[in-house]
Motif scaffolding. Structure first.
Motif, mmCIF file in Angstrom:
data_model
loop_
_atom_site.group_PDB
_atom_site.id
_atom_site.type_symbol
_atom_site.label_atom_id
_atom_site.label_comp_id
_atom_site.label_asym_id
_atom_site.label_seq_id
_atom_site.Cartn_x
_atom_site.Cartn_y
_atom_site.Cartn_z
ATOM 1 N N LEU A 122 52.015 44.672 42.190
ATOM 2 C CA LEU A 122 51.177 43.733 41.447
ATOM 3 C C LEU A 122 49.700 43.996 41.733
ATOM 4 C CD1 LEU A 122 51.458 41.242 39.573
ATOM 5 C CD2 LEU A 122 51.255 39.824 41.635
ATOM 6 N N LEU A 123 48.891 44.019 40.692
ATOM 7 C CA LEU A 123 47.441 44.203 40.815
ATOM 8 C C LEU A 123 46.724 42.969 40.285
ATOM 9 C CD1 LEU A 123 47.076 47.879 39.516
ATOM 10 C CD2 LEU A 123 46.780 47.124 41.877
ATOM 11 N N PHE A 124 45.558 42.708 40.861
ATOM 12 C CA PHE A 124 44.760 41.550 40.440
ATOM 13 C C PHE A 124 43.315 41.974 40.246
ATOM 14 C CE2 PHE A 124 42.012 37.886 41.624
ATOM 15 C CZ PHE A 124 42.390 37.008 40.611
ATOM 16 N N LEU A 125 42.759 41.663 39.082
ATOM 17 C CA LEU A 125 41.341 41.882 38.807
ATOM 18 C C LEU A 125 40.615 40.573 39.094
ATOM 19 C CD1 LEU A 125 39.478 44.163 37.625
ATOM 20 C CD2 LEU A 125 39.643 42.953 35.440
ATOM 21 N N PRO A 126 39.675 40.551 40.060
ATOM 22 C CA PRO A 126 39.165 39.264 40.571
ATOM 23 C C PRO A 126 37.976 38.673 39.821
ATOM 24 C CG PRO A 126 38.311 41.050 41.905
ATOM 25 C CD PRO A 126 39.210 41.684 40.864
ATOM 26 N N TYR A 127 37.774 39.048 38.551
ATOM 27 C CA TYR A 127 36.553 38.647 37.852
ATOM 28 C C TYR A 127 36.685 37.251 37.231
ATOM 29 C CZ TYR A 127 35.561 43.674 38.260
ATOM 30 O OH TYR A 127 35.362 44.947 38.719
ATOM 31 N N ASP A 170 29.110 42.301 33.638
ATOM 32 C CA ASP A 170 29.726 41.744 32.435
ATOM 33 C C ASP A 170 29.975 40.261 32.670
ATOM 34 O OD1 ASP A 170 31.233 41.012 30.249
ATOM 35 O OD2 ASP A 170 32.581 42.734 30.336
ATOM 36 N N THR A 171 29.139 39.423 32.058
ATOM 37 C CA THR A 171 29.282 37.983 32.246
ATOM 38 C C THR A 171 30.529 37.436 31.568
ATOM 39 O OG1 THR A 171 27.871 37.570 30.316
ATOM 40 C CG2 THR A 171 26.790 37.629 32.471
ATOM 41 N N ASP A 172 31.118 38.216 30.637
ATOM 42 C CA ASP A 172 32.306 37.758 29.918
ATOM 43 C C ASP A 172 33.607 38.253 30.553
ATOM 44 O OD1 ASP A 172 30.822 36.405 27.945
ATOM 45 O OD2 ASP A 172 30.483 38.284 26.874
ATOM 46 N N ALA A 173 33.527 39.041 31.614
ATOM 47 C CA ALA A 173 34.737 39.566 32.247
ATOM 48 C C ALA A 173 35.607 38.419 32.763
ATOM 49 C CB ALA A 173 34.364 40.506 33.384
ATOM 50 N N LYS A 174 36.910 38.666 32.795
ATOM 51 C CA LYS A 174 37.859 37.649 33.221
ATOM 52 C C LYS A 174 38.788 38.207 34.292
ATOM 53 C CE LYS A 174 36.699 34.453 30.162
ATOM 54 N NZ LYS A 174 35.431 35.092 29.735
ATOM 55 N N GLY A 175 39.433 37.323 35.031
ATOM 56 C CA GLY A 175 40.433 37.735 36.001
ATOM 57 C C GLY A 175 41.756 38.018 35.324
ATOM 58 N N TYR A 214 39.525 45.664 46.889
ATOM 59 C CA TYR A 214 39.274 46.829 46.032
ATOM 60 C C TYR A 214 37.860 46.752 45.444
ATOM 61 C CZ TYR A 214 44.337 47.791 46.019
ATOM 62 O OH TYR A 214 45.625 48.075 46.367
ATOM 63 N N SER A 215 37.454 45.534 45.069
ATOM 64 C CA SER A 215 36.114 45.349 44.525
ATOM 65 C C SER A 215 35.054 45.704 45.558
ATOM 66 C CB SER A 215 35.946 43.895 44.064
ATOM 67 O OG SER A 215 34.695 43.679 43.473
ATOM 68 N N TYR A 216 35.286 45.316 46.828
ATOM 69 C CA TYR A 216 34.350 45.663 47.894
ATOM 70 C C TYR A 216 34.362 47.169 48.179
ATOM 71 C CZ TYR A 216 32.528 41.153 49.346
ATOM 72 O OH TYR A 216 31.816 39.971 49.400
ATOM 73 N N GLN A 225 44.875 52.914 40.401
ATOM 74 C CA GLN A 225 45.379 52.089 39.305
ATOM 75 C C GLN A 225 44.432 50.923 39.022
ATOM 76 O OE1 GLN A 225 49.391 51.393 41.139
ATOM 77 N NE2 GLN A 225 50.126 51.902 39.079
ATOM 78 N N TYR A 226 43.959 50.303 40.087
ATOM 79 C CA TYR A 226 43.045 49.168 39.955
ATOM 80 C C TYR A 226 41.797 49.547 39.152
ATOM 81 C CZ TYR A 226 39.462 45.779 41.340
ATOM 82 O OH TYR A 226 38.437 44.852 41.329
ATOM 83 N N LEU A 227 41.276 50.756 39.396
ATOM 84 C CA LEU A 227 40.055 51.190 38.703
ATOM 85 C C LEU A 227 40.231 51.257 37.196
ATOM 86 C CD1 LEU A 227 38.806 54.025 41.100
ATOM 87 C CD2 LEU A 227 37.882 51.710 40.869
ATOM 88 N N LYS A 228 41.466 51.337 36.730
ATOM 89 C CA LYS A 228 41.718 51.429 35.289
ATOM 90 C C LYS A 228 41.797 50.060 34.619
ATOM 91 C CE LYS A 228 44.462 55.657 35.961
ATOM 92 N NZ LYS A 228 45.827 56.238 35.862
ATOM 93 N N LEU A 229 41.923 48.986 35.420
ATOM 94 C CA LEU A 229 42.135 47.660 34.846
ATOM 95 C C LEU A 229 40.976 47.200 33.968
ATOM 96 C CD1 LEU A 229 43.805 45.532 37.679
ATOM 97 C CD2 LEU A 229 44.841 46.358 35.572
ATOM 98 N N TYR A 230 39.780 47.148 34.537
ATOM 99 C CA TYR A 230 38.656 46.612 33.762
ATOM 100 C C TYR A 230 38.360 47.423 32.499
ATOM 101 C CZ TYR A 230 33.997 45.430 32.224
ATOM 102 O OH TYR A 230 32.921 45.111 31.449
ATOM 103 N N PRO A 231 38.251 48.772 32.586
ATOM 104 C CA PRO A 231 37.966 49.538 31.362
ATOM 105 C C PRO A 231 38.996 49.282 30.248
ATOM 106 C CG PRO A 231 37.652 50.922 33.270
ATOM 107 C CD PRO A 231 38.295 49.654 33.761
ATOM 108 N N ASN A 232 40.252 49.091 30.625
ATOM 109 C CA ASN A 232 41.280 48.902 29.613
ATOM 110 C C ASN A 232 41.356 47.462 29.098
ATOM 111 O OD1 ASN A 232 42.922 51.501 29.181
ATOM 112 N ND2 ASN A 232 42.731 51.410 31.406
ATOM 113 N N LEU A 233 40.881 46.522 29.895
ATOM 114 C CA LEU A 233 40.878 45.118 29.455
ATOM 115 C C LEU A 233 39.594 44.719 28.753
ATOM 116 C CD1 LEU A 233 42.491 43.423 32.584
ATOM 117 C CD2 LEU A 233 43.506 43.634 30.317
ATOM 118 N N LYS A 234 38.559 45.541 28.875
ATOM 119 C CA LYS A 234 37.259 45.180 28.307
ATOM 120 C C LYS A 234 37.345 44.921 26.804
ATOM 121 C CE LYS A 234 32.377 46.469 28.520
ATOM 122 N NZ LYS A 234 32.068 45.988 27.186
#
Length: 497
Positions: free
Chosen positions: A338-343, A353-358, A382-384, A484-493
């Protein structure tokens, strides 16, 4: 009669006040919570009168609970949140402060960058919606009465407290670097920028070094606080400078993490060096004049941890944070895929990106809340890791210091060490290290220490600390899941857009 420095740290969620003796021993730690106003159009504000009320409440506790004699307070110093816009006006005395995370001035920031595309070369920083210069232009356009009647704008919560104590309009180089109006090289306001945008230097505070005496407690302030009239008040520093000192980062190459409500990764560099060309990094003046601080900030740190604790820990438990830690520790590295994007709150860095979401990714029929709990912490780590890779060479070795409230979670600290693959040093009582860090300005001013470097060697480096050594087997697991985590934001943008 023992003498003390009174040190205040005025943050986003609370005001902390401590007393520090000449051996850097802290007593009288008190904290006052703060309220924040959230508007419908990106407004995020606080009332400066609440900051002042907090300062008064803490000083009263020093007298009533510690039975201190006001004569024992020989100097006052401060740190505080930066990138605020605070109007000081006798006509409009109760204006709320526009906080650093307020996003209403995005159009003004874009206009400034179009008008002065090379402003980074002078200030060391790109203009963002958080930058006070952009907020001043917004205020000038949308609330002209308040703008015109403002005697002076200050840019840190601690600047307002200094004003209330002394009636002086001042700021420090660390705070001033965030405004978009000060030269990182000369540590002075830049006339060209003020002229370009129709601003007056008469409405800006004077820039003083952190250890300089900028005034003395006034008669009125003495009556309100119980402090002695004529007690010296120092300029102090914005929170990034105080935290950097508290992390004992006073030499070129020193690195540390700060985890509070929000957070950052930082590296100290000689003043002739900075991270150019990376728009999401701040380059700030440090307390020692020969050094700068490169900071990669995140909006999602302790606030996300708090959300996760409230979401996944059981209701009615005596200590939700301890239960959450125990929940996290039952799951292996990688959170069972399981991966989590913390935005949760948008983001400033490593993406802006002020519109980014978790988001959670990888939920399956066997996913448990304990997997989710661990994935949240791994996502923040991962973000750190992205931050530290931005400001240092990838694969850098050596010790990292961790300070801030997030360091109280041993599970979080260990996962961070495993993700980064480097030892993590956590000073005992690290949540008070920014307050101890800013007390260095008083030690230098009083002659209790010869220099900031001397203060660090004498009082910060020897502080008892917990060491978290990385588990390199887990680190290998994280190296794979991090990719894998690095691919989350670009693909969810695309969904955010």
């Amino acid at each position: 009669m023992e003498e003390y420095v009174g040190a205040f740290d005025i943050g986003t969620t609370a005001i902390k006040g401590v007393l520090v003796n000449n051996q850097a021993t802290i007593i009288g730690e008190y904290s006052i919570l703060l309220d924040t106003y959230y508007g419908e159009n990106g407004e995020i504000e606080q009332s400066p009168t609440d900051w002042w009320q907090g300062v008064k409440e803490i000083t009263q506790k020093w007298w009533s609970e510690l039975k201190l004699n006001p004569k024992q307070i020989v100097t006052l110093t401060f740190s505080g949140q930066m990138e605020d816009v605070i109007s000081i006006s006798s006509t409009y005395p109760n204006q709320r402060a526009i906080l650093y995370s307020d996003t209403r001035s995005e159009q003004e920031a874009a206009y400034i960058m179009k008008k002065l595309p090379t402003i980074h070369d002078k200030t060391g920083n790109t203009i963002r919606s958080s930058t006070p210069l952009a907020k001043l232009l917004w205020l000038k356009e949308n609330n002209v009465e308040v703008f015109d009647e403002t005697q002076c704008f200050v840019f840190s919560s601690k600047d307002y407290a200094v004003y209330k104590l002394t009636n002086a309009f001042v700021t420090d180089p660390t705070t001033a670097t965030t405004t978009g109006m000060m030269s990182l090289n000369t540590r002075d306001w830049i006339p060209e920028i003020l002229e370009t945008f129709g601003l007056s230097g008469n409405q800006l505070p004077k820039v003083y070094s952190s250890e300089e005496i900028v005034g003395y407690v006034s008669k009125a302030a003495a009556e309100e606080t119980g402090l002695l009239e004529s007690t010296p008040v120092l300029c102090g520093s914005g929170d990034a400078g105080a935290s950097t000192m508290g992390a004992a980062a006073v030499n070129h190459g020193d690195t540390y993490f700060y985890i509070g409500t929000t957070g950052w990764a930082a590296i100290v560099q000689d003043s002739n060096k900075q991270n150019k060309g990376i728009n999401t990094i701040f380059n700030l003046a440090h307390l020692p004049e020969s050094l700068n601080i490169s900071i990669a900030p995140v909006l999602n740190a302790g606030n996300v941890h708090k959300w996760a604790v409230e979401t996944f820990a059981n209701e009615g438990t005596d200590n939700k944070y301890e239960e959450f830690d125990a929940l996290v520790e039952t799951i292996p590295a990688g959170s069972n895929g399981l991966l989590f994007l913390p935005y949760l709150n948008g983001e400033r860095c490593p993406v802006s990106d002020t519109d980014a979401k978790g988001a959670f990714w990888g939920i399956g029929p066997k996913t448990k809340k304990s997997d989710m709990a661990r994935a949240v912490i791994e996502g923040i780590c991962y973000s750190y890791k992205q931050l530290i890779d931005l400001i240092t060479n990838q694969g850098s070795e050596g010790l990292l210091t961790l300070i801030g409230g997030g360091s109280k979670s041993s599970a979080w600290c260990q996962i961070l060490a495993d993700v980064i693959g480097r030892p993590v040093r956590v000073p005992i009582d690290s949540e008070y290290m920014p307050a101890l860090g800013i007390s260095s300005s008083a030690f230098v001013s009083l002659g209790w220490s010869e220099s900031y470097n001397d203060f660090s060697k004498q009082f910060l480096v020897p502080v008892e600390a917990e060491m978290y050594e990385p588990d390199m087997v887990k680190h290998e697991v994280y190296e794979g899941t991090y990719q894998q985590y690095l691919k989350l934001y670009p693909n969810l943008k695309g969904i955010y857009d």
